[in-house]
Write an enzyme that holds these catalytic residues in place. Structure first.
Site, mmCIF file in Angstrom:
data_model
loop_
_atom_site.group_PDB
_atom_site.id
_atom_site.type_symbol
_atom_site.label_atom_id
_atom_site.label_comp_id
_atom_site.label_asym_id
_atom_site.label_seq_id
_atom_site.Cartn_x
_atom_site.Cartn_y
_atom_site.Cartn_z
ATOM 1 C CB VAL A 35 -4.234 -10.121 7.584
ATOM 2 C CG1 VAL A 35 -2.839 -9.796 7.096
ATOM 3 C CG2 VAL A 35 -5.156 -8.917 7.495
ATOM 4 N N GLY A 57 0.815 -1.206 0.000
ATOM 5 C CA GLY A 57 0.000 0.000 0.000
ATOM 6 C C GLY A 57 0.847 1.253 0.000
ATOM 7 C CG PHE A 58 0.341 6.131 0.610
ATOM 8 C CD1 PHE A 58 1.438 6.661 -0.055
ATOM 9 C CD2 PHE A 58 -0.259 6.898 1.604
ATOM 10 C CE1 PHE A 58 1.930 7.919 0.260
ATOM 11 C CE2 PHE A 58 0.220 8.154 1.920
ATOM 12 C CZ PHE A 58 1.318 8.661 1.256
ATOM 13 C CB THR A 79 -6.074 -0.189 -1.199
ATOM 14 O OG1 THR A 79 -5.101 -0.548 -0.205
ATOM 15 C CG2 THR A 79 -7.469 -0.464 -0.660
ATOM 16 C CE1 TYR A 104 -8.922 2.378 8.635
ATOM 17 C CE2 TYR A 104 -9.392 4.532 9.600
ATOM 18 C CZ TYR A 104 -8.488 3.625 9.077
ATOM 19 O OH TYR A 104 -7.153 3.950 9.000
ATOM 20 C CB THR A 117 -8.982 -5.951 7.523
ATOM 21 O OG1 THR A 117 -9.455 -6.513 6.307
ATOM 22 C CG2 THR A 117 -7.501 -5.625 7.390
ATOM 23 C CB THR A 177 0.141 9.856 5.957
ATOM 24 O OG1 THR A 177 0.142 9.744 7.390
ATOM 25 C CG2 THR A 177 1.560 9.726 5.443
ATOM 26 C CG ASP A 230 -0.986 -5.400 0.134
ATOM 27 O OD1 ASP A 230 -0.517 -4.376 0.665
ATOM 28 O OD2 ASP A 230 -2.116 -5.437 -0.386
#
Length: 694
Positions: free
Chosen positions: A424, A377-378, A402, A517, A464, A547, A398
């Protein structure tokens, strides 16, 4: 740690700011349990004006010349770290000897960075030369921002780190003294500062004869035409600084020309005055607004009229706000923690000779295997790269939900990174479990982080966070590895406390569309702390704030990527709400640095740690910056504010700073510029147009 410092002066503060800086820093460093020896060249000027001949926090010794320095060769060789300061007499020769003799970490502490770089540019190697810079393990700089990259890129410094000046909070505090002056200034005469002093103090004094002014400091020429209402104090010893500031309704901060040009160069006088709660009027330079909010914690002035207007107001609240800023992140205690971190960091890096022999790749010691869940990811892809550079072998886990394909390609090109596609929420693959004996670190970054992505499949998001965290904690327990959970500022919800501290319990909606979330991360934290409480795993919890940076998804729905991509493609800019909501944006390299430092820190596992940039911006202010950087004049569409979208978001990072010396280095302007450039060059306008339109 045994530290040896070779600096301009510790014994005498006469006509220099070095002594004040070293006294505060080294007193706090010694208070952390370290042994300090300060070696000072014995010169007549300072010998005649010693106001601290026998410090109680370190050993102070003098050497007559380079030959006499040989007496201290054994101490230098036995030290864990040796620091050479700027303006040390015969500094280049001193640096060469230190690099030859020292067995431990070597550092250059530049208290005059912009002046130093200006000297180097014109071939003036008075106390530093380009030849010796690569030989220092770390270059500590009074100036931050883009200058740090310049030092690394142009002068081959292995690492450049900002170590700003600081203040001894025990010595600098309000004294309750009666106000004697409307405006004060404390500083040694400098030709490049004098025009600003003329404009912002002497001219206001001429125009306001009923007000009282004072200038303290030596070496001012006799031919200066001081107005009758300007008092002169030739020398003000540090012991009298707090009383001086406390007796001032306002004080003036004047910055040297080289420091204005470089930006991000706060002076020690700025922090001292703020610690005393004295309202500050300052000239302008890049980065000052990231230290003190203009109009709230400082007043900025360009002309005499600005100063006169400021003197007419009651600015006690501004003084208190500035004091809170300094006591929260710029005391000597904070700087000592940062110094210790930088020296420990350098201890773990391969030396320059090893880097050159390996073709420029930092191989380092074998640090074991680090597993990064969400590593494609990012943030995860940046983290994988940083860990390999520190000597880790990395397993990147991963599900590619995304991840950008280009991120995966970058990972595949990195030596020491192994990619395993897995989710995961399922039992971990056998080839991961087979590596358990070698895994020393487990980073859990697995979870979509932008609202459109995590709301697209809320069940998977919750699983997740909860089931995935459980699987990774079990792996850490089996491996005996340290575990780090990347939690989120979303655990604070729409906060009632501002800025948000880690002890704030939040204001979260458990029934809204963001709950998968928010509540998922809160549950992940609870499970992680339970593992620590039961001593089943050594854990760390990072609460990450917004971020941004290269390798973001153009269409991930985050505000930075949205605004940048829409501006670059000429698409209408979409702002949710009226744009007055605030966020704090941290550049990705700073975030990755914070995550690694937290993972390696010796700290209480039961305490979460905020990681983010405390510079708070409205979305409208962010838009103005993006428009200025991209040179566009887009149409702006204001859309309804999403459900449960927080109105304000700003981290209190004092815990991270105190525990492991972390604070962001990259300013929002600099970070946005790099992000815009990356989106423009790497992704391409055509791809952007297609994705944004979709």
């Amino acid at each position: 740690m045994k530290l040896v410092v070779l600096g301009l002066s510790l014994s005498s503060s006469w006509g220099n700011g070095h002594a004040t800086t070293f006294r505060a820093l080294l007193r706090a460093f010694a208070a952390r349990g370290h042994d300090v020896l300060f070696l000072e060249r014995d010169v007549p000027w300072y010998a005649a004006h010693r106001d601290l001949p026998d410090p109680d926090f370190c050993r102070l010794a003098y050497y007559a010349d380079l030959t006499d320095l040989e007496r201290w060769r054994g101490e230098i060789a036995a030290a864990n770290a040796v620091i050479v300061g700027s303006y040390v007499p015969d500094g280049v020769a001193v640096a060469q000897r230190v690099q030859e003799w020292a067995a431990g970490t070597t550092a250059f502490y530049d208290i005059d960075t912009p002046v130093t770089l200006a000297k180097l540019a014109r071939g003036d190697f008075e106390y530093l030369s380009p030849d010796v810079i690569p030989g220092f393990d770390v270059y500590l700089s009074f100036t931050g921002g883009p200058t740090l990259q310049r030092i690394e890129q142009d002068y081959a410094a292995p690492a450049a780190r900002a170590l700003y000046c600081s203040v001894d909070a025990d010595a600098y505090a309000p004294t309750g003294a009666a106000k004697r002056w409307d405006l004060s200034y404390l500083g040694t005469y400098s030709p490049d500062r004098q025009p600003t002093l003329e404009r912002l103090l002497i001219e206001p004094a001429r125009r306001c004869p009923e007000r009282r002014f004072v200038v303290a400091g030596p070496q001012y020429p006799d031919d200066i035409d001081w107005p009758a209402n300007v008092e002169r104090i030739e020398h003000l010893p540090p012991a009298e600084h707090a009383a001086f500031y406390s007796a001032s309704r306002f004080t003036l901060n004047v910055t040297r020309a080289d420091m204005i040009a470089a930006g991000w160069s706060p002076s020690v006088r700025l922090f001292e005055a703020a610690a005393c709660g004295t309202p500050i009027i300052s000239d302008r330079w890049d980065g000052i607004d990231e230290l003190f909010a203009p109009g709230e914690a400082i007043l900025l002035a360009d002309e005499a009229g600005d100063v006169i207007a400021a003197l007419a107001r009651d600015a006690d609240a501004i003084g208190r706000a500035a004091q809170a800023v300094v006591l929260g992140g710029h005391t000597a205690r904070h700087r000592a923690a940062e110094l210790e971190t930088y020296l420990r960091e350098a201890e773990g890096r391969p030396d320059t000779h090893e880097i050159k022999q390996s073709g420029g790749t930092r191989m380092g010691r074998d640090q074991g295997v680090a597993l990064v869940a969400g590593g494609a990811g990012f943030i995860g892809s940046h983290l994988c790269r940083a860990l390999t550079e520190r000597g880790h072998e990395v397993i990147c886990l991963d599900n590619l939900q995304t991840a950008r394909p280009s991120n995966l390609r970058l990972l595949e090109e990195m030596p020491g990174v192994r990619f395993i596609e897995a989710d995961v929420i399922n039992p971990l693959p056998d080839d991961v479990l087979a590596q358990a004996a070698r895994i020393t670190r487990v980073y859990n970054l697995a979870c979509a982080a932008s609202p459109p992505q995590y709301q697209a499949d809320p069940e998977h998001t919750m699983l997740t966070n909860v089931v995935g965290t459980h699987h990774l904690l079990r792996l850490a327990e089996k491996a005996g590895a340290r575990f780090l959970l990347t939690s989120t500022s979303e655990v604070y919800g729409d906060p009632e406390m501002h800025p948000q501290r880690e002890d704030y319990r939040g204001w979260v909606s458990c029934t809204g569309p963001r709950a998968c979330y928010d509540e998922g991360k809160r549950a992940a934290e609870a499970m992680t702390f339970d593992y620590a409480r039961m001593q089943r795993a050594d854990v760390r919890v990072a609460r990450i704030f917004n971020t941004y940076g290269p390798q973001m998804q153009p269409d991930d729905g985050r505000v930075v990527s949205n605004l940048v991509c829409q501006a670059l493609t000429g698409a209408p800019i979409t702002i949710h709400g009226d744009g007055s909501q605030t966020r704090s944006f941290c550049y990705v390299s700073d975030m990755v640095d914070g995550l690694i430092r937290l993972m390696e820190a010796d700290c209480n596992p039961m305490e979460p740690v905020n990681l983010g940039n405390p510079t708070e911006l409205t979305v409208n202010e962010l838009l103005e910056m993006v428009v200025a950087l991209t040179g566009t004049a887009p149409k702006v569409d204001y859309l309804p504010l999403p459900v449960d979208d927080p109105r304000r978001r700003k981290p209190d990072i004092s815990r991270a700073t105190a525990l492991f010396g972390w604070a962001p280095r990259v300013s929002i302007r600099e970070g946005l510029a790099m992000t815009c450039r990356w989106f423009s060059e790497e992704v391409g306008a055509a791809a952007l147009t297609a994705r944004v339109a979709a």
